[in-house]
Design a protein around this motif. Structure first.
Motif, short mmCIF file in Angstrom:
data_model
loop_
_atom_site.label_atom_id
_atom_site.label_comp_id
_atom_site.label_asym_id
_atom_site.label_seq_id
_atom_site.Cartn_x
_atom_site.Cartn_y
_atom_site.Cartn_z
N THR A 47 0.71 -1.02 -0.02
CA THR A 47 -0.02 0.04 -0.22
C THR A 47 0.94 1.15 0.00
O THR A 47 0.72 2.46 -0.84
N LEU A 50 2.42 1.94 -3.72
CA LEU A 50 1.25 2.33 -4.42
C LEU A 50 1.05 3.75 -4.35
O LEU A 50 0.87 4.71 -5.09
N VAL A 55 1.59 2.78 -9.33
CA VAL A 55 1.71 1.27 -9.96
C VAL A 55 3.01 1.03 -10.66
O VAL A 55 3.62 -0.21 -10.23
N LEU A 58 5.65 -0.55 -8.17
CA LEU A 58 5.46 -1.83 -7.87
C LEU A 58 6.45 -2.81 -8.77
O LEU A 58 6.83 -4.10 -8.39
#
Length: 293
Positions: A47, A50, A55, A58
């Motif tokens: 979390t 992000l 995104v 990641l």
């Protein structure tokens, strides 16, 4: 009937496929292992990535992760299959007395061949978690290899942590590849599962993932700490000693759950991909139709 010889690169190709799917979990695992106590949960780590990086965050270090699969995974799977084909008798291909030494040699080869990519992978994944003064800001894997070689100590830095990495390669290959072969053989011979069914492959690989995560956790944590260290003068023993002193011996199993959360699906996906490559004989010459006499 002669034994089918599959291409040596199947392991690396399957590893690349599994990496693309599981990279966010591996990223969270590396950051958890390197983070100071108290450590967040894997959900909070993802979390936070992000929220702070989006995104795209990641998939930090994706190019290095793929380079690692093309070196480390290709070498260990390729060497293991080659040893099985050339040195192990066909009637002993499920015998642990033969498979364990074969896997240990293969894992050591893979760990050494892929060490430079592992250093790069860990540094790129953890880079944005560091403060600005310590960030390395590699653009991609090739840029990282060049900068490490040119400005950050050269070959010596690229070989950082090669000893624990070889140990991890030995443990990973022995606990992952061998146990997959053994569990698959057990499911087929004792529980009468269909060797061609995906459920058999997934079951064997899930059990192999559990074993591999537990066996490899200590070497994985130590390797991550060493390769991610910003103080190049701190040796492996000093890093280990300081971690035991401040966190206790349990630090070696720090991040077991996120490790399994990543390694479990990774193991299932890599063996699933290998079985599919074998099933469809990708990259192999097609059999010619028999000619009339």
């Amino acid at each position: 009937m002669s034994e089918i010889k599959y291409p040596w690169w199947y392991g690396g190709a399957a590893g690349c496929f599994a990496t693309v799917v599981t990279h966010p979990l591996d990223l969270a695992k590396v950051r958890l292992q390197a983070a100071p106590s108290p450590k967040p949960t894997i959900a909070k780590m993802i979390t936070g990535i992000l929220r702070n990086e989006g995104v795209v965050g990641l998939y930090s270090g994706m190019s290095a992760a793929l380079l690692r699969q093309c070196t480390y995974t290709t070498a260990r799977f390729g060497a293991y299959d080659l040893i099985k084909q050339k040195l192990i008798p066909r009637d002993q291909l499920t015998n642990m007395a033969y498979l364990l030494p074969a896997s240990m040699v293969s894992g050591a080869i893979g760990g050494l061949c892929g060490n430079f990519a592992d250093v790069l992978n860990i540094r790129m994944q953890n880079d944005s978690a560091l403060d600005a003064a310590h960030r390395r800001n590699y653009r991609n894997a090739l840029d990282g290899v060049y900068k490490i070689y040119r400005y950050e100590g050269g070959i010596r830095t690229l070989l950082t942590g090669w000893k624990p990495n070889m140990v991890r390669g030995v443990l990973m290959t022995a606990s992952q590849v061998v146990t997959y072969d053994v569990f698959k053989n057990y499911l087929v011979t004792q529980l009468h599962c269909d060797p061609a069914q995906n459920s058999t492959h997934f079951g064997a690989s899930l059990l192999a993932g559990l074993v591999a995560t537990t066996v490899c956790s200590p070497a994985d944590v130590i390797k991550t700490r060493i390769m991610n260290a910003t103080d190049e003068k701190r040796g492996a023993f000093r890093i280990l000693r300081d971690a035991v002193r401040t966190e206790g011996p349990s630090f070696m199993f720090r991040g077991w759950l996120p490790s399994f959360t990543r390694l479990g699906p990774f193991t299932m996906l890599i063996f699933f991909a290998i079985e599919q490559l074998k099933k469809h004989r990708v990259g192999m010459p097609r059999e010619l139709p028999a000619r009339d006499a």
